[in-house]
Design an enzyme around this catalytic site. Structure first.
Site, PDB file in Angstrom:
ATOM      1  N   SER A 313       0.924  -1.183  -0.043  1.00 15.26           N
ATOM      2  CA  SER A 313      -0.111   0.136  -0.061  1.00 15.26           C
ATOM      3  C   SER A 313       0.752   1.148  -0.025  1.00 15.26           C
ATOM      4  O   SER A 313       1.459   1.546  -1.049  1.00 15.26           O
ATOM      5  CB  SER A 313      -0.968  -0.173   1.125  1.00 15.26           C
ATOM      6  OG  SER A 313      -2.044   0.952   1.179  1.00 15.26           O
ATOM      7  N   ASP A 324      10.075   5.472 -10.385  1.00 15.55           N
ATOM      8  CA  ASP A 324       9.744   5.816 -11.416  1.00 15.55           C
ATOM      9  C   ASP A 324      10.566   7.480 -11.732  1.00 15.55           C
ATOM     10  O   ASP A 324      10.785   7.483 -12.999  1.00 15.55           O
ATOM     11  CB  ASP A 324       8.492   6.357 -11.763  1.00 15.55           C
ATOM     12  CG  ASP A 324       7.423   5.090 -11.757  1.00 15.55           C
ATOM     13  OD1 ASP A 324       8.042   4.039 -11.884  1.00 15.55           O
ATOM     14  OD2 ASP A 324       6.339   5.011 -11.895  1.00 15.55           O
ATOM     15  N   LYS A 338      -0.722  -4.258  -2.985  1.00 16.62           N
ATOM     16  CA  LYS A 338      -1.802  -3.956  -2.289  1.00 16.62           C
ATOM     17  C   LYS A 338      -2.008  -2.340  -3.026  1.00 16.62           C
ATOM     18  O   LYS A 338      -1.533  -1.392  -2.462  1.00 16.62           O
ATOM     19  CB  LYS A 338      -1.925  -4.072  -1.100  1.00 16.62           C
ATOM     20  CG  LYS A 338      -3.451  -3.458  -0.401  1.00 16.62           C
ATOM     21  CD  LYS A 338      -3.740  -2.214  -0.119  1.00 16.62           C
ATOM     22  CE  LYS A 338      -5.043  -2.072   0.581  1.00 16.62           C
ATOM     23  NZ  LYS A 338      -5.242  -0.733   0.897  1.00 16.62           N
TER      24      LYS A 338
END
Length: 446
Positions: A313, A324, A338
């Site tokens: 999460s 990224d 998740k």
């Protein structure tokens, strides 16, 4: 009761009340006034048909409700039946949507504040089995060496396959000092084993830090609570007070997630621009975008982020954003996956509804849900053990009465040696940070 036997007036009234409820709901949802039907556009009419409650299904629900009331072995009151129906409806959607009564809502609040009574594990449903997402640091579960992906087969004498996620959580909560027995099945082991834990008041500090070696910091975030971003910033400042920070390990292993805003705050400590995370859902207010601010605590410090199967999460949001944006090297194993957003919606009766309303996406548009974050460097959990006779386990510093280097730091050397033995992943992260610092100097020399 046979067909020829008369039914009691009470049963007849209840039957017609139930059936009447179905018919009234069906009429209200399926019928439109004549002028509305004539003026409705085809798309509007199609949407109305899609939103309508099907009469046959509502009638079936009312029939089942009435038969349970009439024939179940134990008498069940209407409120209990309706609450169970709601829980079942939510439980079949996904593992994270749930009906929260007042106690469950309070437990959720305690989790975000960082204090509750229990054994210290985050759990979820995976493939229909109660599964440990992550143990919380310095809790009974962590000290008993419970690990991410362990399956909980029984809680005391109750099989977990018969429990909902909320029921399992409620059973594991309890008063401080009470014992609880969990039957654990771990991948790679031949048989399940019992683990007895003593419940404690869990007061979790979500952030810890230390210097692994001069100039190389270690920042551990065990979960994302309301003040985690602020605590992480203070930890970085304290490490910088001890000298130049040449590298940082951000440890998100076995971090089950937590508050979204705190995850954004932590990622923002290392980013000075660009997207951190965005969400998409069916409703317009479910679509959100979070970007980094220009004020950061450590925008240029080389970083390694540790993740594993217990990173979930909010932890995956931070890891995905730093990966990224090419801000850090991710090391470890694939994260939990998740990637859904839950909103807690208050109900008129004082209870709450935790409902999945959107999905997380990393800055590059990757969905975390059921995919997880892949590390840049795969390093499995393990211990470093030097084989006897290898010829590499004796150094000058190991010889009795060796001459000491007055400029050396024996304490640090011992700390790093212990680190390599006890936490192989962390030792490799430190080695990688040192390599990242060597490369610019080598390139400059070339």
């Amino acid at each position: 009761m046979t067909a020829s036997q008369p039914r009691s007036p009470r049963l007849i009234v209840r039957h017609f009340l139930a059936m009447g409820m179905a018919l009234v709901i069906g009429a209200l949802t399926l019928s439109l006034p004549a002028h509305a039907q004539q003026s409705a556009q085809p798309s509007t009419q199609a949407q109305a048909d899609n939103d309508a409650l099907p009469v046959e299904d509502v009638q079936t629900f009312a029939e089942v409700f009435e038969r349970i009331k009439r024939t179940y072995v134990d008498e069940v009151d209407d409120t209990t039946l309706m609450r169970n129906a709601i829980r079942g409806m939510l439980g079949e959607l996904d593992p994270h949507s749930a009906y929260l009564d007042k106690d469950a809502f309070e437990a959720l609040r305690e989790n975000t504040e960082g204090e509750f009574s229990g054994v210290g594990i985050e759990v979820g449903m995976q493939d229909g089995q109660l599964t440990i997402i992550a143990p919380i640091d310095d809790t009974p579960a962590a000290r008993a060496d419970l690990q991410a992906q362990d399956r909980i087969l029984r809680i005391d004498d109750t099989p977990t396959e018969s429990l909902s996620l909320q029921e399992a959580v409620d059973m594991m909560r309890g008063d401080e000092g009470e014992e609880i027995r969990l039957t654990i099945m771990r991948e790679g082991e031949d048989a399940p084993r019992d683990v007895t834990l003593t419940r404690e008041t869990i007061q979790t500090e979500s952030v810890k830090h230390e210097l692994l070696a001069p100039g190389y910091g270690y920042l551990r975030i065990s979960q994302f609570q309301n003040r985690t971003g602020e605590q992480a910033r203070d930890a970085i400042d304290e490490m910088r007070d001890e000298g130049e920070l040449k590298g940082l390990v951000l440890d998100l292993r076995n971090n089950p997630g937590g508050v979204l805003d705190s995850a954004v705050d932590v990622a923002d400590l290392f980013l000075d621009s660009g997207l951190i995370v965005y969400t998409e859902g069916r409703l317009p207010d479910s679509d959100m975008r979070f970007s980094a601010s220009t004020q950061t605590s450590a925008p240029d410090v080389p970083m390694v982020v540790l993740i594993n199967g217990g990173s979930a999460s909010a932890a995956e949001i931070v890891a995905g954003a730093l990966q990224d944006q090419q801000r850090a090297v991710l090391m470890g194993t694939e994260s939990f996956g998740k990637g859904s957003v839950q909103q807690v919606l208050p109900l008129n009766n004082g209870d709450g509804l935790k409902l999945t309303t959107a999905l997380y996406y990393t800055p590059d548009g990757r969905s975390i849900q059921a995919q997880g974050i892949e590390p840049d460097v795969d390093v499995v959990r393990g211990r470093l053990e030097v084989a006897e006779g290898s010829g590499i386990n004796i150094r000058e510093a190991d010889l009795e009465n060796h001459l000491r280097n007055i400029n050396g730091d024996t304490e640090r050397s011992e700390r790093e040696a212990s680190l390599a033995e006890s936490d192989y992943q962390l030792g490799e992260a430190l080695n990688l940070l040192r390599a990242l610092n060597v490369l610019p100097r080598a390139q400059s020399s070339d």
